[in-house]
Motif scaffolding. Structure first.
Motif, short mmCIF file in Angstrom:
data_model
loop_
_atom_site.label_atom_id
_atom_site.label_comp_id
_atom_site.label_asym_id
_atom_site.label_seq_id
_atom_site.Cartn_x
_atom_site.Cartn_y
_atom_site.Cartn_z
N LEU A 114 41.82 60.16 23.21
CA LEU A 114 41.57 61.17 24.39
C LEU A 114 39.98 60.91 24.99
N ASP A 115 39.09 60.58 24.26
CA ASP A 115 37.82 60.38 24.82
C ASP A 115 37.68 58.88 25.42
N ASN A 116 38.62 58.00 25.03
CA ASN A 116 38.01 56.85 25.59
C ASN A 116 39.55 56.00 25.77
N PRO A 117 40.39 56.66 26.40
CA PRO A 117 41.63 55.80 26.60
C PRO A 117 41.48 54.46 27.55
N ILE A 118 42.11 53.49 27.14
CA ILE A 118 42.03 52.15 27.89
C ILE A 118 43.55 52.02 28.66
N GLN A 119 43.67 51.88 30.08
CA GLN A 119 44.89 51.70 30.62
C GLN A 119 45.39 50.39 30.15
N ASN A 120 46.86 50.12 29.98
CA ASN A 120 47.56 49.01 29.85
C ASN A 120 47.45 48.63 28.51
N THR A 121 47.12 49.84 27.46
CA THR A 121 47.05 49.44 26.20
C THR A 121 47.62 50.54 25.44
N VAL A 122 48.19 50.64 24.28
CA VAL A 122 48.89 51.82 23.42
C VAL A 122 47.70 52.30 22.65
N GLY A 123 46.60 51.91 22.81
CA GLY A 123 45.30 52.45 21.90
C GLY A 123 45.20 51.83 20.59
N LYS A 124 44.61 52.76 19.74
CA LYS A 124 43.86 51.94 18.45
C LYS A 124 45.08 52.36 17.25
N VAL A 125 45.24 51.54 16.35
CA VAL A 125 46.24 51.98 15.29
C VAL A 125 45.56 52.74 14.18
N VAL A 126 46.23 53.71 13.77
CA VAL A 126 45.81 54.83 12.83
C VAL A 126 46.66 55.02 11.60
N GLY A 127 46.07 54.85 10.52
CA GLY A 127 46.82 54.86 9.16
C GLY A 127 48.15 54.02 8.87
N THR A 128 47.99 52.75 9.55
CA THR A 128 48.77 51.64 9.29
C THR A 128 48.25 50.34 9.44
N GLN A 129 48.82 49.58 8.46
CA GLN A 129 48.18 48.33 8.53
C GLN A 129 48.85 47.66 9.76
N ILE A 130 48.29 46.50 10.36
CA ILE A 130 48.81 45.83 11.29
C ILE A 130 48.43 44.31 11.46
N LYS A 131 49.17 43.33 11.46
CA LYS A 131 49.01 41.99 11.63
C LYS A 131 49.51 41.55 12.96
N ILE A 132 49.21 40.43 13.54
CA ILE A 132 49.85 39.73 14.90
C ILE A 132 50.09 38.35 14.08
N LEU A 133 51.30 38.08 14.26
CA LEU A 133 52.03 36.97 13.65
C LEU A 133 52.66 35.78 14.58
N ASP B 88 42.79 43.27 20.80
CA ASP B 88 41.57 42.85 21.53
C ASP B 88 40.35 42.97 20.67
N GLU B 89 39.11 42.72 21.10
CA GLU B 89 37.74 42.88 20.33
C GLU B 89 37.57 44.59 19.88
N LYS B 90 38.12 45.41 20.70
CA LYS B 90 37.73 46.86 20.51
C LYS B 90 38.81 47.34 19.49
N GLY B 91 39.72 46.52 19.12
CA GLY B 91 40.85 47.16 18.15
C GLY B 91 42.05 47.84 19.03
N TYR B 92 42.08 47.48 20.31
CA TYR B 92 43.07 48.24 21.15
C TYR B 92 44.56 47.45 20.96
N LEU B 93 45.53 47.85 21.07
CA LEU B 93 46.86 47.01 20.79
C LEU B 93 47.37 46.88 22.17
N HIS B 94 47.77 45.69 22.69
CA HIS B 94 48.18 45.45 23.94
C HIS B 94 49.68 45.23 23.53
N ILE B 95 50.58 45.66 24.18
CA ILE B 95 52.25 45.31 24.01
C ILE B 95 52.72 44.44 25.02
N ALA B 96 53.41 43.37 24.62
CA ALA B 96 53.74 42.47 25.73
C ALA B 96 55.29 42.24 25.75
#
Length: 299
Positions: free
Chosen positions: A111-130, A178-186
């Motif tokens: 809420l304090d730092n939303p970045i438009q065109n991303t779905v934000g940061k992953v919380v409580g789950t491990q994630i990889k891009i393959l 991205d570098e800040k840990g924000y997830l972009h959906i394509a």
């Protein structure tokens, strides 16, 4: 709908655990939405992108209210829709990402730092891009989103071994970190259009064309092409029905030629009165592609 994991966990369970109150309606009413937000002192709402688009098509404006934010999930939110909503209503629109297989929320914009065109940061789950060989990709590289964690399933009741690799759930969604840990959906892998060996992201084409004011909603799909394998086809639902679309076609082609790469430009435009959707208002692109392909065969 209440049978959807987003409503069950995010709207219902999260509100009850925080000792909040819930406002239920038999169905969504665009006419009453802003009035009830004001009269019931609503502080946040969970919406789908379809509802966001509907609110933009109406003249109603927010009255005096206590809204902190609106949260959107369940389907991709086009950047053009997000920009228009922000400019018109001035209310924070928080994008998030989740799925039933992960017990709902996977990522959300803070809420304090939303970045438009991303779905934000992953919380409580491990994630990889393959990549297609299941090798992990680096930052800002688009590949399949894979998940692992306590809230993520490890198998389906009906066995689907192709949905897992080395203990990771393969979501079928394309994205990047991205570098800040924000997830972009394509987009979805199965919805990616392959024209002449090149990948075309239908969401990028939709975001471009959606800037034309006569469009109520649209979907870009791939349809069979004897030479290129697939061709880019845009199905348009205009705000006003017309028997003559020549002017609209001229605007579509002009915009596509100006802003899209040659491989991304639709070669077919189909005007329709509606698009197939599921219960949450998400466009069923695979079904639409099947229907359009059948229509083209019969034409």
């Amino acid at each position: 709908p209440m049978f959807h994991i987003n409503a069950m966990v995010i709207s219902n369970l999260a509100t009850r655990l925080s000792h909040g109150q819930l406002l239920f309606r038999p169905k969504f009413s665009a006419h009453l939405f802003w009035k009830e937000v004001s009269s019931e002192k609503v502080t946040w709402v969970s919406l789908t992108p379809a509802i966001v688009a509907i609110l933009l098509q109406r003249d109603e404006r927010p009255q005096e209210n206590q809204l902190r934010f609106l949260r959107t999930a369940s389907a991709p939110l086009l950047p053009s829709i997000h920009r228009e909503f922000k400019q018109r209503f001035g209310i924070p629109l928080i994008e998030s990402y989740g799925m039933t297989e992960a017990a709902s929320q996977i990522a959300q914009n803070p809420l304090d730092n939303p970045i438009q065109n991303t779905v934000g940061k992953v919380v409580g789950t491990q994630i990889k891009i393959l990549d297609s060989n299941y090798d992990e990709l680096g930052l800002n590289q688009v590949g399949e989103i894979a998940l692992k964690g306590e809230s993520v399933i490890s198998n389906y009741l009906d066995p689907q071994p192709e949905a897992f690799h080395d203990g990771w759930l393969l979501t079928g969604d394309l994205g990047s970190l991205d570098e800040k840990g924000y997830l972009h959906i394509a987009g979805r892998i199965k919805e990616m259009i392959i024209r002449g060996g090149e990948n075309v992201n239908p969401l990028a084409v939709e975001d471009c064309l959606n800037n034309l004011n006569f469009i109520k909603e649209l979907a870009v799909i791939g349809t069979p092409d004897l030479i290129y394998g697939e061709t880019v086809t845009a199905v348009i639902v205009p705000k006003k029905l017309s028997h003559d679309h020549r002017h609209q076609l001229a605007l579509l082609n002009e915009l596509a030629n100006e802003q899209l790469l040659p491989v991304e430009r639709p070669t077919k435009y189909i005007f329709s009165t509606q698009l197939p959707k599921n219960a949450t208002g998400k466009i069923q692109r695979t079904l639409l592609a099947q229907e359009v392909t059948q229509q083209l065969k019969e034409a």
